[in-house]
Design an enzyme around this catalytic site. Structure first.
Site, PDB file in Angstrom:
ATOM      1  NE  ARG A   1      71.277-137.049 -16.850  1.00 22.10           N
ATOM      2  CZ  ARG A   1      70.444-138.072 -16.650  1.00 22.10           C
ATOM      3  NH1 ARG A   1      70.609-138.881 -15.632  1.00 22.10           N
ATOM      4  NH2 ARG A   1      69.450-138.285 -17.480  1.00 22.10           N
TER       5      ARG A   1
ATOM      6  CD  GLU B   1      65.031-134.980 -20.344  1.00 21.39           C
ATOM      7  OE1 GLU B   1      63.977-134.400 -20.021  1.00 21.39           O
ATOM      8  OE2 GLU B   1      65.276-136.151 -20.027  1.00 21.39           O
TER       9      GLU B   1
ATOM     10  CG  ASN C   1      66.892-134.764 -16.943  1.00 22.38           C
ATOM     11  OD1 ASN C   1      65.796-135.213 -17.233  1.00 22.38           O
ATOM     12  ND2 ASN C   1      67.958-134.923 -17.724  1.00 22.38           N
TER      13      ASN C   1
ATOM     14  CB  SER D   1      69.206-142.082 -12.043  1.00 23.50           C
ATOM     15  OG  SER D   1      68.753-142.024 -13.358  1.00 23.50           O
TER      16      SER D   1
ATOM     17  CE  LYS E   1      61.166-133.979 -22.269  1.00 22.00           C
ATOM     18  NZ  LYS E   1      61.197-134.617 -21.010  1.00 22.00           N
TER      19      LYS E   1
ATOM     20  CE  LYS F   1      62.439-134.432 -26.713  1.00 27.12           C
ATOM     21  NZ  LYS F   1      63.665-134.074 -25.975  1.00 27.12           N
TER      22      LYS F   1
ATOM     23  CD  GLU G   1      61.232-134.666 -17.335  1.00 25.69           C
ATOM     24  OE1 GLU G   1      62.306-135.243 -17.567  1.00 25.69           O
ATOM     25  OE2 GLU G   1      60.921-133.600 -17.868  1.00 25.69           O
ATOM     26  N   GLY G   2      60.929-139.396 -17.885  1.00 26.57           N
ATOM     27  CA  GLY G   2      61.111-140.796 -17.503  1.00 26.57           C
ATOM     28  C   GLY G   2      61.047-141.784 -18.650  1.00 26.57           C
TER      29      GLY G   2
ATOM     30  NE  ARG H   1      71.703-141.420 -19.692  1.00 31.18           N
ATOM     31  CZ  ARG H   1      70.524-140.823 -19.769  1.00 31.18           C
ATOM     32  NH1 ARG H   1      69.443-141.440 -19.375  1.00 31.18           N
ATOM     33  NH2 ARG H   1      70.426-139.587 -20.237  1.00 31.18           N
TER      34      ARG H   1
HETATM   35  P1  ADP Z   1      62.489-138.106 -21.041  1.00 32.12           P
HETATM   36  O1  ADP Z   1      62.146-136.953 -20.175  1.00 32.12           O
HETATM   37  O2  ADP Z   1      61.394-139.080 -21.179  1.00 32.12           O
HETATM   38  O3  ADP Z   1      63.815-138.711 -20.646  1.00 32.12           O
HETATM   39  P2  ADP Z   1      63.905-137.008 -23.347  1.00 32.12           P
HETATM   40  O4  ADP Z   1      63.642-135.660 -23.840  1.00 32.12           O
HETATM   41  O5  ADP Z   1      65.169-137.207 -22.595  1.00 32.12           O
HETATM   42  O6  ADP Z   1      62.638-137.492 -22.501  1.00 32.12           O
HETATM   43  O7  ADP Z   1      63.857-138.015 -24.564  1.00 32.12           O
HETATM   44  C1  ADP Z   1      64.031-139.403 -24.400  1.00 32.12           C
HETATM   45  C2  ADP Z   1      65.068-139.933 -25.373  1.00 32.12           C
HETATM   46  O8  ADP Z   1      64.677-139.639 -26.717  1.00 32.12           O
HETATM   47  C3  ADP Z   1      66.430-139.295 -25.222  1.00 32.12           C
HETATM   48  O9  ADP Z   1      67.185-139.966 -24.237  1.00 32.12           O
HETATM   49  C4  ADP Z   1      67.014-139.433 -26.617  1.00 32.12           C
HETATM   50  O10 ADP Z   1      67.566-140.732 -26.785  1.00 32.12           O
HETATM   51  C5  ADP Z   1      65.804-139.294 -27.509  1.00 32.12           C
HETATM   52  N1  ADP Z   1      65.663-137.892 -27.953  1.00 32.12           N
HETATM   53  C6  ADP Z   1      65.001-136.910 -27.327  1.00 32.12           C
HETATM   54  N2  ADP Z   1      65.076-135.736 -27.997  1.00 32.12           N
HETATM   55  C7  ADP Z   1      65.830-135.977 -29.087  1.00 32.12           C
HETATM   56  C8  ADP Z   1      66.281-135.172 -30.187  1.00 32.12           C
HETATM   57  N3  ADP Z   1      65.964-133.877 -30.298  1.00 32.12           N
HETATM   58  N4  ADP Z   1      67.052-135.769 -31.138  1.00 32.12           N
HETATM   59  C9  ADP Z   1      67.371-137.078 -31.052  1.00 32.12           C
HETATM   60  N5  ADP Z   1      66.971-137.886 -30.045  1.00 32.12           N
HETATM   61  C10 ADP Z   1      66.208-137.354 -29.073  1.00 32.12           C
HETATM   62 MG    MG Z   2      65.707-137.948 -20.769  1.00 33.85          MG
END
Ligand code: ADP
Ligand code: MG
Length: 489
Positions: free
Chosen positions: A124, A144, A146, A151, A318, A378, A382-383, A464
């Protein structure tokens, strides 16, 4: 065409709409267990009252690149395996407890020899629309990629169906006369069907005798989002594929191996596919780490097709996403890619920097302190709940030894549009600005040794949303909700 505003309803009409929404959701399985639940009582999943506007052409771009991204990650874990392993090895130095354990389990499995070259990816790719005023159509930018335990494939089709139902019944129209949204403006994604098809296809490649065989769902104990998984199980059964659920801790006692083949011990049903719905965060291994990591190796070292293989899971790091922002690397992985496709792929990345000794890393180290408000930092986790945002970045970096900064990436913040939709959570209606994250699913079956792709499909989408005031948006974690798109333009 202008974006239609959200429907304007009287209090009485909104109450009636909420009742319809709740009844439909309970009747059709748009549900989750609440915290501290009892087995017999599920709750309506947090959901928006209306579909959220999304620019149609940006949406189409995301769908259009999915198969190329599936292929890109397959080429990465197959053709550039040695290079990827090198990267993972250095990352594991920084994060011994998790990336390190995943990598160690991968190398131990490698030492035992690959038992099944076929591998299934249910991926995803998450996006947000960026800076709406800056371009037409607005750019769509990756959050990102996945590669494990994605899910909401089971629940999301139901959100689209729910919003379509509310629309068809005239509940969004304050005269109760006609649908508020036109046909084609609120598409329903058949994700559950597509993901089940991916799992069934992998099973069929393994064995053409479905009798006495199962797909194994490896799940968290007490999973609140289990109905999302159950919907996939029911779709699989429609395709005549049965399944069996275990937690990681109980895997070795409930399963058995004979000549590298994996069986359910009690019935001797052979496991054709191991489908992980956990394993992406240290918490999934915490209750009994020895048993959990041992089970991961035990499952990896069988002829069952893994979804995903350990190295595929690791490729979702990442750090890998940061490396893929270099067009030369994408071209190396996909030598036949057209200029147009390369452009489309590259247009989905925001700037992502390493924080290492490279020239890019030096630039990033300056930016992290001079303009942290434009970035998110970051780690390789994950998660949810792991990222460091904006003004917290300098202080956080200062608390670490500079050598450890290499474990993080610095990513430009995406600036998505806000919409005053309404969220229903625990019978409360919240009216607040929300921002939305689009996920495009992909299923890909490939041969890990040869790099050959047997099946590649874009499998549908999800949306979402979360209050724009919160940085992170986990639905089960309590900040976010499931949503569907109103495509405009
Ligand atoms: P995880 O692997 O913990 O899900 P993500 O990279 O998906 O980490 O980041 C978690 C949340 O942070 C995302 O669902 C989003 O809402 C926010 N986020 C992450 N990266 C960005 C970004 N570059 N700009 C804006 N919001 C972000
Ligand atoms: Mg995420």
């Amino acid at each position: 065409m202008a974006i239609k505003p959200f429907p304007e309803l009287s209090e009485v009409q909104q109450d009636a709409l909420v009742t319809r929404l709740q009844h439909w959701s309970l009747a059709n399985g748009l549900v989750m267990y609440p915290p501290a639940f009892e087995a017999a009582s599920a709750a309506v999943a947090p959901v928006t009252l209306f579909p959220t506007p999304f620019p149609r052409r940006s949406f189409k771009t995301a769908v259009a690149v999915q198969k190329t991204f599936n292929e890109l990650y397959v080429k990465l874990v197959t053709l550039e395996k040695l290079w990827l392993v090198d990267i993972m090895q250095s990352l594991s130095q920084f994060d011994r407890d998790f990336t390190g354990k995943l990598f160690e389990t991968y190398t131990r499995a490698q030492a035992l020899g690959c038992k099944q070259p076929l591998s299934l990816g249910l991926f995803r790719l998450d996006y947000m629309v960026n800076d709406v005023a800056a371009s037409d159509p607005p750019a769509i930018k990756q959050i990102e990629f996945n590669t494990v335990s994605v899910s909401f494939g089971g629940l999301l089709p139901r959100v689209g169906q729910l919003h379509a139902y509310l629309n068809q019944t005239g509940s969004y129209d304050n005269k109760y006369l006609s649908p508020y949204y036109d046909d084609g403006e609120v598409p329903v994604s058949l994700l559950d069907v597509a993901l089940a098809r991916g799992l069934a296809l992998a099973a069929a490649h393994y064995s053409d005798t479905p009798a006495k065989t199962v797909v194994l769902f490896v799940v968290q104990p007490g999973e609140r989002n289990c109905f999302d998984q159950r919907h996939l199980e029911y779709e699989l059964l429609r395709l005549k594929v049965r399944s069996f659920r275990v937690t990681l801790e109980e895997a070795e006692s409930l399963l058995t191996v004979n000549q590298d083949k994996l069986y359910v011990a009690q019935t001797m049903d052979e496991v054709l596919v191991v489908y992980y719905r956990l394993g992406y965060s240290p918490a999934d291994y915490a209750s009994d780490p020895a048993a959990a990591w041992s089970a991961r190796l035990f499952l990896e070292n069988t002829t069952a097709i893994k979804c995903p293989l350990l190295l595929t899971q690791l490729s979702g790091a990442k750090k890998v996403q940061q490396l893929l922002t270099q067009p030369e690397l994408v071209q190396r992985l996909l030598p036949g890619i057209s200029a147009l496709d390369l452009d489309r792929i590259m247009s989905t990345f925001v700037k992502i920097y390493p924080l290492d000794l490279s020239p890019q890393g030096q630039v990033a180290k300056r930016l992290a302190f001079s303009e942290p408000e434009n970035f998110v930092l970051k780690p390789q986790r994950e998660g949810g709940g792991n990222n460091i945002y904006k003004k917290n970045i300098p202080q956080f970096l200062q608390s670490l030894d500079e050598l450890e900064w290499g474990a993080y990436i610095l990513m430009e913040l995406i600036n998505p549009p806000k919409f005053a939709n309404k969220i229903i959570r625990n019978s409360e209606v919240y009216t607040e600005d929300i921002i939305s994250e689009l996920g495009i699913f992909g299923t890909v079956l490939f041969n890990e040794e040869l790099g050959q792709i047997l099946h590649n499909e874009d499998a549908g989408f999800l949306l979402r949303s979360k209050f724009s005031s919160s940085n992170e948006g986990g639905v089960a974690a309590g900040f976010g909700c499931v949503d569907s798109v109103y495509l405009h333009g």
